[in-house]
Design an enzyme around this catalytic site. Structure first.
Site, PDB file in Angstrom:
ATOM      1  N   ARG A 148      15.724  18.742   4.898  1.00 40.74           N
ATOM      2  CA  ARG A 148      16.549  17.468   4.690  1.00 40.74           C
ATOM      3  C   ARG A 148      16.623  16.608   6.021  1.00 40.74           C
ATOM      4  O   ARG A 148      17.557  15.952   6.162  1.00 40.74           O
ATOM      5  CB  ARG A 148      18.037  18.211   4.883  1.00 40.74           C
ATOM      6  N   LYS A 170      11.943   1.986   6.468  1.00 42.58           N
ATOM      7  CA  LYS A 170      11.604   2.177   4.946  1.00 42.58           C
ATOM      8  C   LYS A 170      10.434   3.171   4.617  1.00 42.58           C
ATOM      9  O   LYS A 170       9.292   2.878   5.011  1.00 42.58           O
ATOM     10  CB  LYS A 170      11.275   0.853   4.188  1.00 42.58           C
ATOM     11  N   GLU A 212       1.273 -10.109   6.220  1.00 41.56           N
ATOM     12  CA  GLU A 212       2.443 -10.055   6.587  1.00 41.56           C
ATOM     13  C   GLU A 212       2.826 -10.882   7.790  1.00 41.56           C
ATOM     14  O   GLU A 212       4.115 -10.911   8.039  1.00 41.56           O
ATOM     15  CB  GLU A 212       2.710  -8.299   6.871  1.00 41.56           C
ATOM     16  N   LYS A 254      11.176  -8.759  12.972  1.00 42.59           N
ATOM     17  CA  LYS A 254      11.478  -7.420  12.016  1.00 42.59           C
ATOM     18  C   LYS A 254      12.842  -6.640  12.721  1.00 42.59           C
ATOM     19  O   LYS A 254      13.801  -6.332  11.803  1.00 42.59           O
ATOM     20  CB  LYS A 254      10.334  -6.498  11.928  1.00 42.59           C
ATOM     21  N   GLU A 264      19.077  -2.938   3.416  1.00 45.20           N
ATOM     22  CA  GLU A 264      18.934  -4.201   2.668  1.00 45.20           C
ATOM     23  C   GLU A 264      19.943  -4.528   1.642  1.00 45.20           C
ATOM     24  O   GLU A 264      19.711  -4.314   0.476  1.00 45.20           O
ATOM     25  CB  GLU A 264      17.285  -4.061   1.838  1.00 45.20           C
ATOM     26  N   ARG A 268      17.711  -8.627   4.748  1.00 49.73           N
ATOM     27  CA  ARG A 268      16.523  -8.081   4.777  1.00 49.73           C
ATOM     28  C   ARG A 268      15.661  -8.444   3.521  1.00 49.73           C
ATOM     29  O   ARG A 268      14.239  -8.248   3.707  1.00 49.73           O
ATOM     30  CB  ARG A 268      16.615  -6.294   5.065  1.00 49.73           C
ATOM     31  N   ASN A 272      10.795  -9.580   1.606  1.00 56.76           N
ATOM     32  CA  ASN A 272       9.902  -9.321   0.254  1.00 56.76           C
ATOM     33  C   ASN A 272       9.450 -10.606  -0.313  1.00 56.76           C
ATOM     34  O   ASN A 272       9.074 -10.398  -1.225  1.00 56.76           O
ATOM     35  CB  ASN A 272      11.263  -8.647  -0.635  1.00 56.76           C
ATOM     36  N   HIS A 275       6.574 -10.351  -2.367  1.00 57.56           N
ATOM     37  CA  HIS A 275       6.315  -9.181  -3.047  1.00 57.56           C
ATOM     38  C   HIS A 275       6.669  -8.831  -4.165  1.00 57.56           C
ATOM     39  O   HIS A 275       6.287  -7.745  -5.182  1.00 57.56           O
ATOM     40  CB  HIS A 275       7.262  -8.149  -2.019  1.00 57.56           C
ATOM     41  N   HIS A 279       3.695  -6.900  -5.829  1.00 60.90           N
ATOM     42  CA  HIS A 279       3.965  -5.584  -6.206  1.00 60.90           C
ATOM     43  C   HIS A 279       3.415  -5.154  -7.608  1.00 60.90           C
ATOM     44  O   HIS A 279       3.091  -4.293  -8.000  1.00 60.90           O
ATOM     45  CB  HIS A 279       5.536  -4.960  -5.924  1.00 60.90           C
ATOM     46  N   HIS A 292      -2.670  -4.360  -0.540  1.00 58.63           N
ATOM     47  CA  HIS A 292      -1.287  -4.632  -0.629  1.00 58.63           C
ATOM     48  C   HIS A 292      -1.198  -6.229   0.221  1.00 58.63           C
ATOM     49  O   HIS A 292      -0.753  -7.274  -0.528  1.00 58.63           O
ATOM     50  CB  HIS A 292      -0.430  -3.462   0.248  1.00 58.63           C
TER      51      HIS A 292
HETATM   52  P1  NAD Z   1      -3.711   1.858   4.671  1.00 53.59           P
HETATM   53  O1  NAD Z   1      -2.603   2.556   5.409  1.00 53.59           O
HETATM   54  O2  NAD Z   1      -4.161   2.210   3.498  1.00 53.59           O
HETATM   55  O3  NAD Z   1      -4.750   1.468   5.824  1.00 53.59           O
HETATM   56  C1  NAD Z   1      -5.761   0.317   5.241  1.00 53.59           C
HETATM   57  C2  NAD Z   1      -7.123   1.185   5.352  1.00 53.59           C
HETATM   58  O4  NAD Z   1      -7.802   1.289   6.697  1.00 53.59           O
HETATM   59  C3  NAD Z   1      -7.289   2.664   4.981  1.00 53.59           C
HETATM   60  O5  NAD Z   1      -8.307   3.054   4.273  1.00 53.59           O
HETATM   61  C4  NAD Z   1      -7.079   3.522   6.297  1.00 53.59           C
HETATM   62  O6  NAD Z   1      -7.666   4.659   6.094  1.00 53.59           O
HETATM   63  C5  NAD Z   1      -7.793   2.637   7.255  1.00 53.59           C
HETATM   64  N1  NAD Z   1      -7.676   2.573   8.552  1.00 53.59           N
HETATM   65  C6  NAD Z   1      -6.333   2.592   9.008  1.00 53.59           C
HETATM   66  N2  NAD Z   1      -6.237   2.198  10.464  1.00 53.59           N
HETATM   67  C7  NAD Z   1      -7.793   2.307  10.717  1.00 53.59           C
HETATM   68  C8  NAD Z   1      -8.526   2.008  11.965  1.00 53.59           C
HETATM   69  N3  NAD Z   1      -7.736   1.832  12.959  1.00 53.59           N
HETATM   70  N4  NAD Z   1      -9.641   1.888  11.848  1.00 53.59           N
HETATM   71  C9  NAD Z   1     -10.499   2.173  10.714  1.00 53.59           C
HETATM   72  N5  NAD Z   1      -9.702   2.361   9.410  1.00 53.59           N
HETATM   73  C10 NAD Z   1      -8.449   2.345   9.709  1.00 53.59           C
HETATM   74  O7  NAD Z   1      -2.811   0.288   4.257  1.00 53.59           O
HETATM   75  P2  NAD Z   1      -2.146  -0.697   5.057  1.00 53.59           P
HETATM   76  O8  NAD Z   1      -2.382  -2.157   4.860  1.00 53.59           O
HETATM   77  O9  NAD Z   1      -1.888  -0.309   6.508  1.00 53.59           O
HETATM   78  O10 NAD Z   1      -0.494  -0.623   4.406  1.00 53.59           O
HETATM   79  C11 NAD Z   1      -0.417  -0.572   3.028  1.00 53.59           C
HETATM   80  C12 NAD Z   1       0.918  -0.012   2.795  1.00 53.59           C
HETATM   81  O11 NAD Z   1       2.058  -0.239   3.500  1.00 53.59           O
HETATM   82  C13 NAD Z   1       1.254  -0.156   1.205  1.00 53.59           C
HETATM   83  O12 NAD Z   1       1.560   1.093   0.764  1.00 53.59           O
HETATM   84  C14 NAD Z   1       2.471  -0.836   1.344  1.00 53.59           C
HETATM   85  O13 NAD Z   1       3.383  -0.587   0.356  1.00 53.59           O
HETATM   86  C15 NAD Z   1       3.256  -0.472   2.626  1.00 53.59           C
HETATM   87  N6  NAD Z   1       4.118  -1.152   3.375  1.00 53.59           N
HETATM   88  C16 NAD Z   1       5.397  -0.732   3.758  1.00 53.59           C
HETATM   89  C17 NAD Z   1       6.429  -1.271   4.568  1.00 53.59           C
HETATM   90  C18 NAD Z   1       7.550  -0.731   4.914  1.00 53.59           C
HETATM   91  O14 NAD Z   1       8.389  -1.431   5.287  1.00 53.59           O
HETATM   92  N7  NAD Z   1       7.745   0.683   4.734  1.00 53.59           N
HETATM   93  C19 NAD Z   1       6.031  -2.654   4.718  1.00 53.59           C
HETATM   94  C20 NAD Z   1       4.737  -3.108   4.230  1.00 53.59           C
HETATM   95  C21 NAD Z   1       3.945  -2.736   3.824  1.00 53.59           C
HETATM   96  N1  GLY Z   2       8.567  -4.728   4.265  1.00 48.82           N
HETATM   97  C1  GLY Z   2       9.991  -5.072   3.864  1.00 48.82           C
HETATM   98  C2  GLY Z   2      11.087  -4.331   4.562  1.00 48.82           C
HETATM   99  O1  GLY Z   2      10.666  -3.667   5.644  1.00 48.82           O
HETATM  100  O2  GLY Z   2      12.240  -4.588   4.349  1.00 48.82           O
END
Ligand code: NAD
Ligand code: GLY
Length: 392
Positions: A148, A170, A212, A254, A264, A268, A272, A275, A279, A292
């Site tokens: 939990r 998030k 972003e 942020k 949100e 917030r 998006n 997005h 998405h 992404h």
């Molecule tokens: P990711 O985590 O898939 O990383 C991208 C690629 O780079 C992967 O293949 C990873 O293995 C590689 N990688 C990561 N760090 C590395 C490094 N230092 N050296 C070499 N390779 C490395 O993708 P991302 O772009 O970081 O994140 C995208 C995700 O984030 C999506 O799922 C999206 O929905 C999510 N997201 C979440 C929020 C939130 O607020 N929670 C906000 C924006 C995006």
């Molecule tokens: N990336 C959008 C949020 O964190 O609200």
């Protein structure tokens, strides 16, 4: 499938020493996320990974912990993270998931739960997300739901994670029906963004993170947008000082937005921008074709076109927005056939941002300002998409 390995004992002691003396001269930028008793710091700087153990010790965690990382990041950085935690007296276990968006799924959450349960993590244990947004969202959700809820720390290794996904709490996973449809708000106790880890990030991923960064300029900060126009070449060259300043600014924005509206219910939503369509594109390509950041770059340009029509975004600003994404090397158009257009519209209906059946958009009347909850007639979305198709 998840793989899990027992702690490795590589010796980084001499390196740690060397790095920590360099470290004294290096600037650490700190941004605080103010959320009452759930407040935390985001630390940005070069060489921070070697301080992971010390930083965690400062938070008073219990000894046992798990690092969740992916198959690209773990071989590069897990040993250093484990060593730092071991030196600080922690007992870490490493859980590695396959790299890529497909790991952000329900099955992987369960696999991670099983692994950490096997290693007897307890209520006061903690989880470290070591990687990009995929690992951060997945590990954060594992932490939010295991027993939990246990504490977690984000060690962000992609630009996207350092400016966005590691901050704000998030966490969650995708369903086949849509992105991030299962999740929680679970704030980390600390975010560490080590600029040195960006050196190994593939350029395509780095550019995706820039989508972003540009978003913050469009929705919140015209001055940041101007700076990005001036310094995009330096940023793509990963000039450390310029990078650090930009990442810090994005985190400040942020943090300010999350402080005002953590869950949100209002402002917030501006984060998006781009997005809704982005998405949708990710969903119709089965989380495969577009990163992404690439999908939301296309989505932001489409949202800017809708803003031109609906909120009077000046054409000159529309052109600046498109040009900045192009200079960052990001896609701004997409080739969709008739069927794919219909699929995209249907996928958008499954987005979290749908309210009472209506798709809600974030739009901008001028760079630096955003409005959320905008209803856009379906025909206009379709004609904007056809325009994208025509010009692809
Ligand atoms: P990711 O985590 O898939 O990383 C991208 C690629 O780079 C992967 O293949 C990873 O293995 C590689 N990688 C990561 N760090 C590395 C490094 N230092 N050296 C070499 N390779 C490395 O993708 P991302 O772009 O970081 O994140 C995208 C995700 O984030 C999506 O799922 C999206 O929905 C999510 N997201 C979440 C929020 C939130 O607020 N929670 C906000 C924006 C995006
Ligand atoms: N990336 C959008 C949020 O964190 O609200």
């Amino acid at each position: 499938v998840c793989s899990c390995s027992s702690p490795k004992y590589f010796t980084f002691a001499h390196m740690t020493k060397k790095m920590s003396s360099n470290f004294q001269r290096r600037k650490i930028r700190v941004v605080d996320v103010q959320l009452g008793h759930r407040s935390y710091s985001i630390k940005v700087g070069a060489g921070l990974l070697s301080r992971l153990g010390k930083e965690c010790a400062g938070l008073g965690f219990e000894k046992s912990c798990a690092i969740i990382s992916d198959s690209n990041v773990a071989p590069l950085y897990a040993a250093q993270a484990m060593e730092s935690l071991n030196l600080a007296g922690f007992n870490p276990v490493l859980v590695t998931v396959p790299a890529g968006e497909k790991s952000k799924c329900w099955e992987m959450v369960q696999a991670c739960h099983e692994q950490i349960a096997k290693h007897r993590l307890e209520r006061k244990s903690f989880i470290i997300a070591l990687g990009g947004g995929v690992v951060g969202d997945l590990a954060g959700f594992v932490a939010a739901t295991y027993l939990r809820g246990v504490d977690f720390v984000q060690v962000a290794t992609t630009l996207l994670a350092q400016v966005d996904s590691s901050v704000g709490g998030k966490v969650g996973v995708n369903l086949r029906a849509g992105k991030n449809l299962v999740g929680a708000f679970h704030q980390p106790r600390l975010v560490l963004s080590d600029l040195e880890t960006l050196a190994t990030l593939p350029m395509r991923e780095f550019r995706a993170g820039m989508a972003e960064v540009i978003k913050y300029g469009i929705v919140f900060d015209a001055e940041l947008f101007n700076q990005l126009e001036q310094s995009m070449a330096k940023l793509l060259d990963q000039d450390t000082r310029t990078m650090a300043a930009v990442i810090e600014r994005c985190c400040e924005i942020k943090a300010a937005v999350v402080w005002q509206d953590e869950t949100e219910s209002g402002i917030r939503a501006i984060l998006n921008f781009g997005h809704t369509i982005g998405h949708g594109l990710e969903a119709i390509s089965s989380y495969g074709n577009y990163l992404h950041g690439e999908a939301i770059a296309i989505g932001q340009v489409a949202a800017a076109r809708l803003s031109e029509k609906l909120l009077g975004l000046p054409e000159e600003e529309m052109n600046r927005i498109e040009a900045l994404f192009q200079r960052a090397g990001l896609p701004t158009q997409v080739q969709l056939n008739e069927g794919q257009q219909q699929d995209l519209i249907a996928a958008m209906q499954n987005d979290k941002k749908v309210s009472a059946g209506a798709v809600k958009f974030v739009l901008t009347a001028s760079i630096g300002k955003a409005s959320f909850g905008c209803q856009v007639p379906n025909e206009l979305v379709v004609s904007t998409l056809s325009r994208l198709r025509g010009t692809a």
